[in-house]
Design an enzyme around this catalytic site. Structure first.
Site, PDB file in Angstrom:
ATOM      1  N   HIS A  38       0.790  -1.251   0.041  1.00 42.02           N
ATOM      2  CA  HIS A  38      -0.047   0.087   0.046  1.00 42.02           C
ATOM      3  C   HIS A  38       0.832   1.356  -0.016  1.00 42.02           C
ATOM      4  O   HIS A  38       1.820   1.564   0.499  1.00 42.02           O
ATOM      5  CB  HIS A  38      -0.984   0.006   1.012  1.00 42.02           C
ATOM      6  CG  HIS A  38      -1.974   0.898   1.027  1.00 42.02           C
ATOM      7  ND1 HIS A  38      -1.976   2.083   1.195  1.00 42.02           N
ATOM      8  CD2 HIS A  38      -3.259   0.609   0.454  1.00 42.02           C
ATOM      9  CE1 HIS A  38      -3.174   2.671   0.820  1.00 42.02           C
ATOM     10  NE2 HIS A  38      -4.172   1.847   0.497  1.00 42.02           N
ATOM     11  N   ASP A  72      -7.941  -5.232  -0.423  1.00 35.68           N
ATOM     12  CA  ASP A  72      -8.284  -6.099  -1.483  1.00 35.68           C
ATOM     13  C   ASP A  72      -8.089  -7.458  -1.369  1.00 35.68           C
ATOM     14  O   ASP A  72      -8.810  -8.353  -1.733  1.00 35.68           O
ATOM     15  CB  ASP A  72      -7.662  -5.574  -2.853  1.00 35.68           C
ATOM     16  CG  ASP A  72      -8.078  -4.256  -3.328  1.00 35.68           C
ATOM     17  OD1 ASP A  72      -9.363  -4.258  -3.260  1.00 35.68           O
ATOM     18  OD2 ASP A  72      -7.557  -3.500  -3.893  1.00 35.68           O
TER      19      ASP A  72
HETATM   20  N1  COA Z   1       4.052  -7.728  -4.545  1.00 36.65           N
HETATM   21  C1  COA Z   1       5.214  -7.510  -4.533  1.00 36.65           C
HETATM   22  N2  COA Z   1       6.335  -6.526  -4.292  1.00 36.65           N
HETATM   23  C2  COA Z   1       5.587  -5.162  -3.977  1.00 36.65           C
HETATM   24  C3  COA Z   1       4.203  -5.307  -3.940  1.00 36.65           C
HETATM   25  C4  COA Z   1       3.469  -6.361  -4.141  1.00 36.65           C
HETATM   26  N3  COA Z   1       2.044  -6.429  -4.083  1.00 36.65           N
HETATM   27  N4  COA Z   1       3.866  -4.037  -3.707  1.00 36.65           N
HETATM   28  C5  COA Z   1       4.691  -3.413  -3.477  1.00 36.65           C
HETATM   29  N5  COA Z   1       6.072  -4.144  -3.593  1.00 36.65           N
HETATM   30  C6  COA Z   1       7.410  -3.689  -3.771  1.00 36.65           C
HETATM   31  C7  COA Z   1       7.825  -3.099  -5.100  1.00 36.65           C
HETATM   32  O1  COA Z   1       8.220  -3.858  -6.148  1.00 36.65           O
HETATM   33  C8  COA Z   1       8.772  -2.091  -4.481  1.00 36.65           C
HETATM   34  O2  COA Z   1       9.985  -2.847  -4.460  1.00 36.65           O
HETATM   35  P1  COA Z   1      11.471  -2.140  -5.066  1.00 36.65           P
HETATM   36  O3  COA Z   1      11.503  -0.827  -4.039  1.00 36.65           O
HETATM   37  O4  COA Z   1      12.326  -3.094  -4.372  1.00 36.65           O
HETATM   38  O5  COA Z   1      11.264  -1.890  -6.424  1.00 36.65           O
HETATM   39  C9  COA Z   1       8.458  -1.665  -3.348  1.00 36.65           C
HETATM   40  O6  COA Z   1       7.507  -2.611  -2.743  1.00 36.65           O
HETATM   41  C10 COA Z   1       7.502  -0.195  -3.492  1.00 36.65           C
HETATM   42  O7  COA Z   1       6.388  -0.475  -4.453  1.00 36.65           O
HETATM   43  P2  COA Z   1       5.650   0.649  -5.366  1.00 36.65           P
HETATM   44  O8  COA Z   1       5.025  -0.237  -6.229  1.00 36.65           O
HETATM   45  O9  COA Z   1       6.705   1.537  -5.823  1.00 36.65           O
HETATM   46  O10 COA Z   1       4.821   1.129  -4.198  1.00 36.65           O
HETATM   47  P3  COA Z   1       3.409   2.072  -4.685  1.00 36.65           P
HETATM   48  O11 COA Z   1       3.230   2.977  -3.598  1.00 36.65           O
HETATM   49  O12 COA Z   1       3.824   2.681  -5.966  1.00 36.65           O
HETATM   50  O13 COA Z   1       2.490   1.042  -4.904  1.00 36.65           O
HETATM   51  C11 COA Z   1       0.566  -0.275  -4.745  1.00 36.65           C
HETATM   52  C12 COA Z   1       1.358   0.655  -3.969  1.00 36.65           C
HETATM   53  C13 COA Z   1      -0.734  -0.745  -4.012  1.00 36.65           C
HETATM   54  C14 COA Z   1       0.357   0.053  -6.139  1.00 36.65           C
HETATM   55  C15 COA Z   1       1.482  -1.604  -4.844  1.00 36.65           C
HETATM   56  O14 COA Z   1       1.733  -2.102  -3.630  1.00 36.65           O
HETATM   57  C16 COA Z   1       0.849  -2.606  -5.665  1.00 36.65           C
HETATM   58  O15 COA Z   1       0.971  -2.657  -6.891  1.00 36.65           O
HETATM   59  N6  COA Z   1       0.292  -3.747  -5.030  1.00 36.65           N
HETATM   60  C17 COA Z   1      -0.508  -4.669  -5.855  1.00 36.65           C
HETATM   61  C18 COA Z   1      -1.882  -4.202  -6.389  1.00 36.65           C
HETATM   62  C19 COA Z   1      -2.649  -3.923  -5.308  1.00 36.65           C
HETATM   63  O16 COA Z   1      -2.979  -4.852  -4.343  1.00 36.65           O
HETATM   64  N7  COA Z   1      -3.496  -2.779  -5.330  1.00 36.65           N
HETATM   65  C20 COA Z   1      -4.624  -2.526  -4.365  1.00 36.65           C
HETATM   66  C21 COA Z   1      -4.246  -1.406  -3.428  1.00 36.65           C
HETATM   67  S1  COA Z   1      -5.447  -1.172  -2.119  1.00 36.65           S
END
Ligand code: COA
Length: 373
Positions: free
Chosen positions: A258, A309
């Site tokens: 998140h 989710d």
């Molecule tokens: N699975 C694996 N790794 C994850 C992850 C996941 N669900 N969520 C975050 N990470 C990792 C990223 O790969 C990243 O690693 P790095 O720094 O080594 O590159 C780090 O954690 C930060 O992630 P990032 O995507 O930059 O965070 P964000 O704040 O932009 O994104 C979300 C937040 C929710 C979009 C992201 O956690 C995600 O894509 N989750 C899956 C989709 C989801 O469940 N969405 C519903 C949200 S309520």
């Protein structure tokens, strides 16, 4: 000054609707802790709280519930749209277009006053489950089920989706998910709604923008992907190896992580408990065990926690809601927050228009088309 990518850390609105504290994993609506509302409130009351700022008194809630129940039927224009919509489309596409279509016969469409926004919000919030359920049933080759005014918002939603009255625990489970997802600060869809409202566009336009934004897999689309993950893992004993492989391949696992909550998402404990209760009630404990094994494995390999989710998806699956419909069900919850935010935006509006950092070429000379190489 350039903000971080994704506007992380930028404060883009002043709000009195929900307070999220990422560091200590807390969330409150209008000053009430989410855990308190999850235990004691329901979707109708929570919606009233978000729209009016106060918990309703008995007569206020009764009047609000009665208006919601009376507003569930669809106009001929929306019913016709659903009947003609291709059955193979994503349900959220139909929902987005149906909300937009509702503007065409809403008597208050051009009125952005607080009272009109609440009237329009009530009509949209009441009709959204009818739209979602009608399309789902037609897409599955089943007859549409008309709303039952004797049932609560959540119970009626399940009734229209499945064609049978839900058990008490099933209606409680959906109601809980709707309460927990009703608002969440300046999430992407709410931000989109506020940007649209900031141009003084009407509520239907703002909600249409919000539904469009909710479609993406990083926002409302994550829940249906959770079920694909659970189906791929299939058994708790496969969870560790599956998760390790996904992370080694740098693939994201839907339903985890998140932007705001660094440690835990406060919406997950009540849903997790509900998942376990519901699975036990339905003799489907292998499903909750699978969810538990996946979250344990992700925690072990990455320390990333499940988000709302992950558990809504597992609960919806037990409620026999089809995965293709999850993001639309999410929209039926978040409509409460979208309307509250549009009312707030309209009440003290300034156009939302951030700057940008230009990275393209400079000072180029226009070349006539016949001379271009
Ligand atoms: N699975 C694996 N790794 C994850 C992850 C996941 N669900 N969520 C975050 N990470 C990792 C990223 O790969 C990243 O690693 P790095 O720094 O080594 O590159 C780090 O954690 C930060 O992630 P990032 O995507 O930059 O965070 P964000 O704040 O932009 O994104 C979300 C937040 C929710 C979009 C992201 O956690 C995600 O894509 N989750 C899956 C989709 C989801 O469940 N969405 C519903 C949200 S309520």
């Amino acid at each position: 000054m350039f903000a971080k990518e994704g506007l992380e850390g930028v404060i883009a609105a002043r709000t009195a609707i929900s307070l999220i504290r990422g560091e200590d994993g807390s969330l409150g609506y209008r000053g009430y802790a989410i855990g308190d509302l999850a235990r004691n409130s329901n979707f109708e009351e929570t919606t009233y709280l978000l729209w009016y700022g106060e918990l309703p008194k008995t007569d206020e809630l009764a009047a609000f519930v009665a208006t919601l129940r009376k507003s569930r039927d669809l106009s001929p224009g929306v019913a016709d749209l659903i009947a003609r919509w291709p059955r193979s489309a994503e349900p959220i596409d139909l929902l987005r277009t149906a909300v937009s279509t509702m503007a065409s016969d809403d008597p208050d469409v051009a009125d952005n006053s607080e009272a009109a926004n609440r009237r329009k919000g009530t009509r949209i919030a009441a009709a959204m489950p009818t739209i979602v359920a009608a399309y789902r049933r037609l897409a599955a080759g089943l007859a549409v089920v008309a709303p039952d005014p004797a049932l609560s918002h959540a119970a009626n939603f399940l009734f229209m989706l499945r064609g049978r009255r839900p058990e008490t625990i099933e209606a409680e489970a959906l109601d809980l998910a709707l309460v927990l997802q009703a608002d969440h600060g300046l999430n992407a869809s709410t931000f989109a709604a506020r940007v649209a409202a900031g141009t003084l566009a009407d509520l239907h336009a703002a909600v249409t923008a919000a539904v469009a934004t909710l479609k993406g897999p990083l926002h409302g689309g994550a829940a249906s992907e959770v079920i694909l993950t659970m189906q791929a893992v299939a058994s708790p004993s496969n969870a560790d190896a599956y998760v390790a492989r996904q992370l080694a391949d740098r693939r994201k696992i839907a339903g985890f992580g998140h932007r705001i909550y660094q440690h835990s998402d406060p919406r997950t404990p009540p849903l997790r408990e509900m998942l376990w209760r519901l699975a036990k009630h339905k003799n489907l404990e292998r499903w909750s065990a699978l969810a538990g094994a996946i979250s344990d494995a992700v925690r072990k390999h990455s320390r990333i926690e499940p988000n709302v989710d992950f558990y809504t998806a597992s609960v919806y699956d037990l409620l026999e809601i089809d995965g293709s419909t999850f993001s639309s069900v999410f929209a039926c919850a978040r409509i409460a927050g979208w309307v509250a935010h549009v009312i707030e935006q309209h009440s003290d509006n300034r156009l939302i228009r951030p700057g940008e950092e230009y990275l393209g070429p400079l000072a180029r000379r226009y070349v006539p088309i016949t001379q271009r190489q």
